[in-house]
Design a protein around this motif. Structure first.
Motif, PDB file in Angstrom:
ATOM      1  N   LEU A   2       0.835  -1.187   0.000  1.00 16.23           N
ATOM      2  CA  LEU A   2       0.000   0.000   0.000  1.00 16.23           C
ATOM      3  C   LEU A   2       0.873   1.241   0.000  1.00 16.23           C
ATOM      4  O   LEU A   2       1.936   1.275   0.597  1.00 16.23           O
ATOM      5  CB  LEU A   2      -0.901   0.018   1.237  1.00 16.23           C
ATOM      6  CG  LEU A   2      -1.980  -1.063   1.332  1.00 16.23           C
ATOM      7  CD1 LEU A   2      -2.648  -0.986   2.687  1.00 16.23           C
ATOM      8  CD2 LEU A   2      -2.996  -0.901   0.227  1.00 16.23           C
ATOM      9  N   CYS A   4       0.543   5.566   0.521  1.00 17.52           N
ATOM     10  CA  CYS A   4      -0.409   6.518   1.078  1.00 17.52           C
ATOM     11  C   CYS A   4       0.001   7.955   0.803  1.00 17.52           C
ATOM     12  O   CYS A   4       1.138   8.344   1.064  1.00 17.52           O
ATOM     13  CB  CYS A   4      -0.529   6.309   2.587  1.00 17.52           C
ATOM     14  SG  CYS A   4      -1.007   4.611   3.032  1.00 17.52           S
ATOM     15  N   CYS A  10      -5.095   4.925   0.704  1.00 17.95           N
ATOM     16  CA  CYS A  10      -3.904   4.139   0.420  1.00 17.95           C
ATOM     17  C   CYS A  10      -4.230   3.207  -0.735  1.00 17.95           C
ATOM     18  O   CYS A  10      -5.293   2.590  -0.761  1.00 17.95           O
ATOM     19  CB  CYS A  10      -3.495   3.328   1.644  1.00 17.95           C
ATOM     20  SG  CYS A  10      -2.969   4.350   3.032  1.00 17.95           S
ATOM     21  N   SER A  12      -2.834   0.140  -3.667  1.00 20.37           N
ATOM     22  CA  SER A  12      -1.858  -0.905  -3.917  1.00 20.37           C
ATOM     23  C   SER A  12      -1.345  -0.867  -5.345  1.00 20.37           C
ATOM     24  O   SER A  12      -0.316  -1.432  -5.658  1.00 20.37           O
ATOM     25  CB  SER A  12      -2.468  -2.283  -3.629  1.00 20.37           C
ATOM     26  OG  SER A  12      -3.635  -2.474  -4.400  1.00 20.37           O
ATOM     27  N   SER A  22      -9.109   9.451   2.730  1.00 18.85           N
ATOM     28  CA  SER A  22      -8.801   8.417   3.707  1.00 18.85           C
ATOM     29  C   SER A  22      -9.523   8.695   4.997  1.00 18.85           C
ATOM     30  O   SER A  22     -10.056   9.767   5.221  1.00 18.85           O
ATOM     31  CB  SER A  22      -7.289   8.374   3.963  1.00 18.85           C
ATOM     32  OG  SER A  22      -6.909   9.499   4.702  1.00 18.85           O
ATOM     33  N   GLY A  94       2.674   5.239   6.070  1.00 15.66           N
ATOM     34  CA  GLY A  94       2.168   4.432   4.965  1.00 15.66           C
ATOM     35  C   GLY A  94       3.169   4.206   3.858  1.00 15.66           C
ATOM     36  O   GLY A  94       3.025   3.276   3.061  1.00 15.66           O
ATOM     37  N   ASP A 118      -0.383   3.632  11.046  1.00 18.21           N
ATOM     38  CA  ASP A 118      -0.468   3.722   9.592  1.00 18.21           C
ATOM     39  C   ASP A 118      -0.268   2.360   8.926  1.00 18.21           C
ATOM     40  O   ASP A 118       0.539   1.546   9.389  1.00 18.21           O
ATOM     41  CB  ASP A 118       0.598   4.679   9.060  1.00 18.21           C
ATOM     42  CG  ASP A 118       0.525   6.056   9.686  1.00 18.21           C
ATOM     43  OD1 ASP A 118       0.660   6.141  10.919  1.00 18.21           O
ATOM     44  OD2 ASP A 118       0.353   7.034   8.949  1.00 18.21           O
ATOM     45  N   PRO A 119      -0.967   2.100   7.821  1.00 15.42           N
ATOM     46  CA  PRO A 119      -0.686   0.893   7.044  1.00 15.42           C
ATOM     47  C   PRO A 119       0.788   0.854   6.661  1.00 15.42           C
ATOM     48  O   PRO A 119       1.406   1.893   6.424  1.00 15.42           O
ATOM     49  CB  PRO A 119      -1.565   1.063   5.795  1.00 15.42           C
ATOM     50  CG  PRO A 119      -2.649   1.993   6.214  1.00 15.42           C
ATOM     51  CD  PRO A 119      -2.031   2.931   7.210  1.00 15.42           C
ATOM     52  N   ASN A 120       1.359  -0.332   6.610  1.00 14.86           N
ATOM     53  CA  ASN A 120       2.770  -0.579   6.291  1.00 14.86           C
ATOM     54  C   ASN A 120       3.715  -0.272   7.445  1.00 14.86           C
ATOM     55  O   ASN A 120       4.907  -0.586   7.363  1.00 14.86           O
ATOM     56  CB  ASN A 120       3.242   0.208   5.058  1.00 14.86           C
ATOM     57  CG  ASN A 120       2.435  -0.085   3.823  1.00 14.86           C
ATOM     58  OD1 ASN A 120       1.972  -1.196   3.636  1.00 14.86           O
ATOM     59  ND2 ASN A 120       2.256   0.920   2.980  1.00 14.86           N
ATOM     60  N   GLU A 122       2.279  -0.147  10.985  1.00 14.20           N
ATOM     61  CA  GLU A 122       1.519  -0.286  12.225  1.00 14.20           C
ATOM     62  C   GLU A 122       2.365  -0.971  13.293  1.00 14.20           C
ATOM     63  O   GLU A 122       2.937  -2.032  13.068  1.00 14.20           O
ATOM     64  CB  GLU A 122       0.245  -1.088  11.975  1.00 14.20           C
ATOM     65  CG  GLU A 122      -0.675  -1.155  13.183  1.00 14.20           C
ATOM     66  CD  GLU A 122      -2.004  -1.824  12.877  1.00 14.20           C
ATOM     67  OE1 GLU A 122      -2.834  -1.926  13.796  1.00 14.20           O
ATOM     68  OE2 GLU A 122      -2.208  -2.239  11.715  1.00 14.20           O
TER      69      GLU A 122
END
Length: 272
Positions: A2, A4, A10, A12, A22, A94, A118-120, A122
């Motif tokens: 992902l 961001c 986010c 892919s 978001s 992200g 955050d994604p990626n 966390e």
């Protein structure tokens, strides 16, 4: 992976032009008074297997560099999910996988209340810049925390700036010193040019630019090269990268400044 961009979902697919907003809340700054210290060794977040503890460790970026697409010249703090800030993180949060500088951290070792969400990234400790102002550090790390440098500078990270002091001084190099960007013209930022520089060769900056949808660029009146050069100018060496940590500055590791040592050895004056 992902990717961001502040104000966008986010995505892919690097070619996606998704303008959906978001769910991040950039108005709440957390108190990081219980921030834990990363416990692993140095790692490259862009590598396929950056940490020895595969499945139990993650490579967490220590670089808070950020950019505002609304004002590329502005100095901004990163807008991590639910933690305040004004700009899109380039190499952390992200976009953790775009960077080349990080620390291996055991998953779950950082208390969730003081870790990134955050994604990626966390569960990662919160990246910060030790050279920020006290107010910027407090806003990102919390009022009871310090920003601790994560890695030592090396002599190869120093650039000579003829505009400093009485007759020029050595200082840590920045991306603004890349030839043609208006700084000291002291670097080409290649892999062997320095010791601790972020994103040698600029592939991470290029990847960051490539995921920004064209309508977003157009809406802000900017071009992809504009963002690329803004990213280059935010590249750094180790003195500008670290993590939020509780206990105040006394909790930070102390690293020698090789640039200051060079100024002293050469009897340069007015270098501060």
């Amino acid at each position: 992976m992902l990717t961001c961009i502040l104000g966008l979902a986010c995505v892919s697919d690097p070619s996606a032009e998704d303008s959906e907003t978001s769910g991040s809340d950039s108005s709440d700054s957390s108190d990081s008074s219980d921030t834990a210290e990363p416990e692993g060794g140095r790692c490259d977040p862009a590598a396929a297997a950056p940490c020895a503890g595969a499945g139990t460790q993650m490579c967490c970026s220590d670089d808070p560099a950020a950019v505002s697409l609304e004002d590329l010249a502005a100095s901004v703090t990163p807008a991590y999910l639910g933690r305040g800030g004004e700009g899109t993180p380039i190499f952390s949060g992200g976009n953790n996988g775009f960077g080349r500088s990080g620390t291996c951290v055991t998953q779950g070792s950082i208390p969730p209340a003081v870790a990134l969400a955050d994604p990626n990234a966390e569960g990662c400790p919160v990246p910060c810049n030790p050279t920020w102002s006290a107010s910027q550090i407090s806003a990102t790390c919390g009022p009871a925390a310090a920003c601790c440098q994560a890695q030592a500078l090396e002599t190869q990270d120093c650039a000579f700036d003829p505009m400093l002091g009485d007759a020029g001084c050595w200082r840590p190099v920045t991306g603004g010193d890349i030839v043609g960007l208006g700084g000291a013209d002291a670097s080409n930022w290649s892999a062997g040019n320095h010791a601790t520089h972020q994103d040698p060769g600029g592939a991470g900056c290029e990847a960051f630019v490539n995921v920004i949808p064209q309508p977003v660029l157009d809406g802000n009146g900017i071009t992809a090269p504009d963002v690329l050069f803004a990213c280059f100018r935010r590249l750094s060496v180790a003195n500008q990268r670290g993590y939020c940590r509780s206990g105040g500055v006394d909790a930070c590791d102390v690293f020698a400044d090789p640039c200051a040592a060079m100024n002293e050895a050469e009897a340069r004056t007015g270098c501060g």
